[in-house]
Scaffold this active site. Structure first.
Site, PDB file in Angstrom:
ATOM      1  N   ALA A  37       0.814  -1.225   0.000  1.00 20.27           N
ATOM      2  CA  ALA A  37       0.000   0.000   0.000  1.00 20.27           C
ATOM      3  C   ALA A  37       0.846   1.273   0.000  1.00 20.27           C
ATOM      4  O   ALA A  37       1.973   1.291   0.503  1.00 20.27           O
ATOM      5  CB  ALA A  37      -0.907   0.002   1.230  1.00 20.27           C
ATOM      6  N   ARG A  62      -0.225  -9.546  -3.457  1.00 16.87           N
ATOM      7  CA  ARG A  62      -0.947 -10.568  -4.233  1.00 16.87           C
ATOM      8  C   ARG A  62      -0.122 -10.982  -5.441  1.00 16.87           C
ATOM      9  O   ARG A  62      -0.412 -11.976  -6.081  1.00 16.87           O
ATOM     10  CB  ARG A  62      -2.294 -10.003  -4.692  1.00 16.87           C
ATOM     11  CG  ARG A  62      -3.265  -9.723  -3.580  1.00 16.87           C
ATOM     12  CD  ARG A  62      -4.388  -8.860  -4.063  1.00 16.87           C
ATOM     13  NE  ARG A  62      -3.905  -7.557  -4.517  1.00 16.87           N
ATOM     14  CZ  ARG A  62      -4.634  -6.656  -5.129  1.00 16.87           C
ATOM     15  NH1 ARG A  62      -5.906  -6.897  -5.372  1.00 16.87           N
ATOM     16  NH2 ARG A  62      -4.131  -5.506  -5.517  1.00 16.87           N
ATOM     17  N   LEU A  99      -4.236  -3.214   4.249  1.00 13.13           N
ATOM     18  CA  LEU A  99      -5.136  -3.637   3.175  1.00 13.13           C
ATOM     19  C   LEU A  99      -6.354  -2.718   3.123  1.00 13.13           C
ATOM     20  O   LEU A  99      -6.603  -1.963   4.072  1.00 13.13           O
ATOM     21  CB  LEU A  99      -5.595  -5.078   3.452  1.00 13.13           C
ATOM     22  CG  LEU A  99      -4.498  -6.143   3.331  1.00 13.13           C
ATOM     23  CD1 LEU A  99      -4.945  -7.457   3.959  1.00 13.13           C
ATOM     24  CD2 LEU A  99      -4.131  -6.347   1.868  1.00 13.13           C
ATOM     25  N   LYS A 122      -6.410   1.967  10.192  1.00  9.95           N
ATOM     26  CA  LYS A 122      -7.742   2.504  10.473  1.00  9.95           C
ATOM     27  C   LYS A 122      -8.590   2.462   9.217  1.00  9.95           C
ATOM     28  O   LYS A 122      -8.002   2.523   8.137  1.00  9.95           O
ATOM     29  CB  LYS A 122      -7.680   3.931  11.015  1.00  9.95           C
ATOM     30  CG  LYS A 122      -6.739   4.906  10.311  1.00  9.95           C
ATOM     31  CD  LYS A 122      -6.904   5.273   8.884  1.00  9.95           C
ATOM     32  CE  LYS A 122      -8.171   5.823   8.339  1.00  9.95           C
ATOM     33  NZ  LYS A 122      -8.066   6.101   6.859  1.00  9.95           N
ATOM     34  N   ARG A 192     -11.094   3.808  -1.941  1.00 12.10           N
ATOM     35  CA  ARG A 192     -12.039   4.583  -1.137  1.00 12.10           C
ATOM     36  C   ARG A 192     -13.423   4.679  -1.774  1.00 12.10           C
ATOM     37  O   ARG A 192     -14.389   5.041  -1.100  1.00 12.10           O
ATOM     38  CB  ARG A 192     -11.465   5.992  -0.886  1.00 12.10           C
ATOM     39  CG  ARG A 192     -10.282   5.969   0.086  1.00 12.10           C
ATOM     40  CD  ARG A 192      -9.387   7.178  -0.044  1.00 12.10           C
ATOM     41  NE  ARG A 192      -8.241   7.110   0.851  1.00 12.10           N
ATOM     42  CZ  ARG A 192      -7.164   6.337   0.655  1.00 12.10           C
ATOM     43  NH1 ARG A 192      -7.079   5.552  -0.426  1.00 12.10           N
ATOM     44  NH2 ARG A 192      -6.178   6.332   1.517  1.00 12.10           N
TER      45      ARG A 192
HETATM   46  N1  LIG Z   1      -2.694   5.888   8.888  1.00 15.39           N
HETATM   47  C1  LIG Z   1      -2.748   6.673   7.829  1.00 15.39           C
HETATM   48  O1  LIG Z   1      -2.248   7.791   7.853  1.00 15.39           O
HETATM   49  C2  LIG Z   1      -3.402   6.161   6.601  1.00 15.39           C
HETATM   50  C3  LIG Z   1      -4.085   4.980   6.627  1.00 15.39           C
HETATM   51  N2  LIG Z   1      -4.650   4.483   5.499  1.00 15.39           N
HETATM   52  C4  LIG Z   1      -5.354   3.193   5.587  1.00 15.39           C
HETATM   53  O2  LIG Z   1      -4.464   2.210   5.033  1.00 15.39           O
HETATM   54  C5  LIG Z   1      -5.175   1.273   4.237  1.00 15.39           C
HETATM   55  C6  LIG Z   1      -4.575   1.289   2.836  1.00 15.39           C
HETATM   56  O3  LIG Z   1      -4.769   2.554   2.251  1.00 15.39           O
HETATM   57  P1  LIG Z   1      -3.880   3.023   0.982  1.00 15.39           P
HETATM   58  O4  LIG Z   1      -2.446   3.015   1.369  1.00 15.39           O
HETATM   59  O5  LIG Z   1      -4.459   4.255   0.449  1.00 15.39           O
HETATM   60  O6  LIG Z   1      -4.197   1.830  -0.003  1.00 15.39           O
HETATM   61  P2  LIG Z   1      -3.611   1.425  -1.444  1.00 15.39           P
HETATM   62  O7  LIG Z   1      -4.756   1.403  -2.387  1.00 15.39           O
HETATM   63  O8  LIG Z   1      -2.401   2.211  -1.784  1.00 15.39           O
HETATM   64  O9  LIG Z   1      -3.136  -0.051  -1.138  1.00 15.39           O
HETATM   65  C7  LIG Z   1      -3.984  -1.077  -0.719  1.00 15.39           C
HETATM   66  C8  LIG Z   1      -3.223  -2.378  -0.959  1.00 15.39           C
HETATM   67  O10 LIG Z   1      -4.068  -3.456  -0.595  1.00 15.39           O
HETATM   68  C9  LIG Z   1      -3.798  -4.559  -1.419  1.00 15.39           C
HETATM   69  N3  LIG Z   1      -5.086  -5.112  -1.892  1.00 15.39           N
HETATM   70  C10 LIG Z   1      -5.594  -6.342  -1.587  1.00 15.39           C
HETATM   71  N4  LIG Z   1      -6.759  -6.555  -2.164  1.00 15.39           N
HETATM   72  C11 LIG Z   1      -7.043  -5.448  -2.880  1.00 15.39           C
HETATM   73  C12 LIG Z   1      -8.110  -5.076  -3.721  1.00 15.39           C
HETATM   74  N5  LIG Z   1      -9.156  -5.900  -3.934  1.00 15.39           N
HETATM   75  N6  LIG Z   1      -8.066  -3.853  -4.311  1.00 15.39           N
HETATM   76  C13 LIG Z   1      -7.037  -3.012  -4.092  1.00 15.39           C
HETATM   77  N7  LIG Z   1      -5.975  -3.324  -3.306  1.00 15.39           N
HETATM   78  C14 LIG Z   1      -5.974  -4.514  -2.698  1.00 15.39           C
HETATM   79  C15 LIG Z   1      -2.904  -4.088  -2.544  1.00 15.39           C
HETATM   80  O11 LIG Z   1      -1.596  -4.605  -2.265  1.00 15.39           O
HETATM   81  P3  LIG Z   1      -0.897  -5.785  -3.128  1.00 15.39           P
HETATM   82  O12 LIG Z   1      -1.299  -5.542  -4.545  1.00 15.39           O
HETATM   83  O13 LIG Z   1       0.516  -5.598  -2.838  1.00 15.39           O
HETATM   84  O14 LIG Z   1      -1.440  -7.076  -2.587  1.00 15.39           O
HETATM   85  C16 LIG Z   1      -2.847  -2.589  -2.402  1.00 15.39           C
HETATM   86  O15 LIG Z   1      -1.584  -2.057  -2.674  1.00 15.39           O
HETATM   87  C17 LIG Z   1      -6.642   1.691   4.331  1.00 15.39           C
HETATM   88  O16 LIG Z   1      -7.264   0.931   5.336  1.00 15.39           O
HETATM   89  C18 LIG Z   1      -6.604   3.157   4.742  1.00 15.39           C
HETATM   90  O17 LIG Z   1      -7.740   3.528   5.506  1.00 15.39           O
HETATM   91  C19 LIG Z   1      -4.486   5.123   4.292  1.00 15.39           C
HETATM   92  C20 LIG Z   1      -3.814   6.300   4.202  1.00 15.39           C
HETATM   93  C21 LIG Z   1      -3.270   6.959   5.364  1.00 15.39           C
HETATM   94  O1  LIG Z   2      -5.925   7.929   6.690  1.00 15.16           O
HETATM   95  C1  LIG Z   2      -5.947   8.757   5.809  1.00 15.16           C
HETATM   96  O2  LIG Z   2      -5.198   9.854   5.942  1.00 15.16           O
HETATM   97  C2  LIG Z   2      -4.968  10.742   4.887  1.00 15.16           C
HETATM   98  C3  LIG Z   2      -6.133  10.826   3.950  1.00 15.16           C
HETATM   99  O3  LIG Z   2      -5.882  11.674   2.883  1.00 15.16           O
HETATM  100  C4  LIG Z   2      -6.523   9.466   3.521  1.00 15.16           C
HETATM  101  O4  LIG Z   2      -7.602   9.484   2.614  1.00 15.16           O
HETATM  102  C5  LIG Z   2      -6.868   8.599   4.680  1.00 15.16           C
HETATM  103  O5  LIG Z   2      -6.967   7.267   4.263  1.00 15.16           O
END
Ligand SMILES: NC(=O)C1=CN([C@@H]2O[C@H](COP(=O)(O)OP(=O)(O)OC[C@H]3O[C@@H](n4cnc5c(N)ncnc54)[C@H](OP(=O)(O)O)[C@@H]3O)[C@@H](O)[C@H]2O)C=CC1
Ligand SMILES: O=C1OC[C@@H](O)[C@H](O)[C@H]1O
Length: 402
Positions: A37, A62, A99, A122, A192
């Site tokens: 991610a 994956r 994820l 989260k 999202r």
């Molecule tokens: N704490 C924070 O500041 C933040 C937290 N988040 C949270 O982190 C999580 C990931 O967000 P984000 O980094 O934007 O996600 P991304 O879309 O960048 O990555 C999600 C990853 O999940 C895997 N995956 C498995 N199944 C699926 C599917 N069906 N469709 C798409 N991806 C899939 C993929 O990895 P692969 O292909 O390698 O298997 C993909 O790279 C969310 O729960 C989000 O709420 C997001 C941003 C900021």
């Molecule tokens: O957790 C998050 O933090 C930054 C946001 O822009 C994002 O959408 C969210 O997943």
């Protein structure tokens, strides 16, 4: 603004990881990451480089090629072509799960059953029943499970919390938390926007719920007074925006929340700025109702990324007089064991590792708190008419590419 701050967070993490990387101690916890991610470098890879007791030893995707490329880029020893394979690696003691939301419950459960501690992104799960289930497993297996609400681990959050509860400003009357991104800023292909992945504005921008509950010290609202979802035209089951009003208990504190992944232009044509989450807390002195304060934990950079820049602003409602404070390395519970440059994610990792190593962390998010957060989200979705979200542990969804 927020995009710049997010980019700065990645840069901030990179710079400090490069300049403060530390050798690993012999008892370093061996971590694996489930997915490649976008958030991984900021949330875990860079913070781990500055933690002597945390070593990232494996990444799973994956797709094996993606995992291998990722491993090479970040210097991770092992790459796996499936999440199950990583969980089968008995040398790994803890996993970070980034994820899509709908897969959190299923993979946390699998990781716990494979005897790994879990740092879970989260929102914790898709709903409260999934949340209860994974905490039951963690408790039965005596494993650490933490919802990655990183911002809560930063001292600035604790300063705001202690100001609110100091009694200095009287009783809290109302709060308003918001987080928005301008229209068209999140591509429609993003996780999202996907109902099956438990997307939606309230799920993604769940900071508005967590901040409200944290600053008020509340569990589950007594009533959702109103909840209005603006549905996505592409998928009517997804909330592109959610506005709700919550009443907590008989003392009558009310909270408004507003999350918007598609904030519309002003007068159709003038684009909005990207807003990080912000919270305003209004207190009132019962004896002199006009003498209360408005306490903003947002000005100058949001409570979400206080490591970049922030200040806490207290406005006297009667005189309009404002005072401001900044806090990087001081909090009610922190002593020498932190650095002013630590990000929210680095503080979070410190606490997670402390807990695994049997030490008392400076801050912790208890299981019931995370479950109550998910319950609050469920209640808002139900009131809005959209219905609670579902996770892959409750349906037969294969975590395969779509
Ligand atoms: N704490 C924070 O500041 C933040 C937290 N988040 C949270 O982190 C999580 C990931 O967000 P984000 O980094 O934007 O996600 P991304 O879309 O960048 O990555 C999600 C990853 O999940 C895997 N995956 C498995 N199944 C699926 C599917 N069906 N469709 C798409 N991806 C899939 C993929 O990895 P692969 O292909 O390698 O298997 C993909 O790279 C969310 O729960 C989000 O709420 C997001 C941003 C900021
Ligand atoms: O957790 C998050 O933090 C930054 C946001 O822009 C994002 O959408 C969210 O997943």
């Amino acid at each position: 603004m927020a995009m710049a701050l997010q980019a700065s967070t990645f840069l901030h993490q990179y710079i400090y990881a490069t300049t403060h990387a530390v050798p690993k101690s012999p008892n370093a916890i061996r971590f694996g990451i489930l997915s490649t991610a976008m958030i991984n470098p900021a949330a875990i890879i860079r913070p781990a480089e500055t933690h002597p007791e945390v070593k990232i030893t494996a990444i799973a995707s994956r797709d094996l090629l993606s995992a291998k490329k990722y491993a090479a880029k970040y210097g991770i020893k092992n790459a796996y072509g499936s999440y199950d394979e990583l969980l089968g690696d008995t040398t790994i003691q803890a996993v970070y799960i980034s994820l899509p939301n709908a897969l959190h419950g299923e993979w946390a459960e699998k990781a716990l059953n494979a005897s790994k501690h879990v740092l879970l992104e989260k929102p914790l799960t898709a709903n409260a029943s999934e949340a209860r289930r994974i905490f039951e497993i963690a408790s039965a297996k005596n494993l650490v499970l933490l919802e990655a609400f990183h911002w809560q681990f930063h001292p600035a959050a604790h300063v705001v919390h202690s100001l609110v509860h100091s009694g200095r400003y009287g009783q809290v009357k109302r709060t308003y938390a918001r987080m928005t991104t301008p229209a068209k800023s999140i591509p429609k292909s993003d996780i999202r926007w996907k109902y099956d992945l438990a997307g939606g504005s309230l799920m993604d921008m769940t900071y508005v719920v967590s901040a409200t509950r944290y600053f008020l010290d509340k569990g589950v609202p007594e009533q959702i007074i109103s909840a209005k979802a603006r549905r996505s035209p592409e998928d009517r089951r997804i909330d592109e925006a959610m506005e709700a009003e919550l009443r907590w208990d008989k003392d009558g504190v009310k909270s408004k929340i507003y999350a918007d992944m598609e904030r519309r232009n002003v007068a159709v044509i003038v684009p909005r700025v990207w807003e990080l989450p912000a919270v305003e807390i209004e207190c009132e002195d019962a004896a002199q109702p006009q003498a209360g304060v408005k306490l903003n934990a947002d000005r100058g950079g949001s409570f979400m990324m206080p490591h970049l820049y922030h200040y806490i602003q207290v406005t006297d409602k009667k005189t309009g007089h404002r005072t401001t404070q900044k806090h990087y390395n001081w909090g009610p519970k922190w002593g020498a064991n932190s650095e002013p440059w630590w990000s929210t994610y680095r503080y979070q990792l410190e606490a997670f590792a402390d807990r695994i190593q049997g030490r008392q962390p400076a801050h912790w998010i208890d299981p019931q708190d995370s479950i109550d957060g998910m319950q609050t989200i469920d209640m808002i979705y139900e009131k809005s008419g959209l219905g609670i979200r579902h996770g892959s542990s409750e349906k037969t969804i294969i975590a395969g590419k779509q």
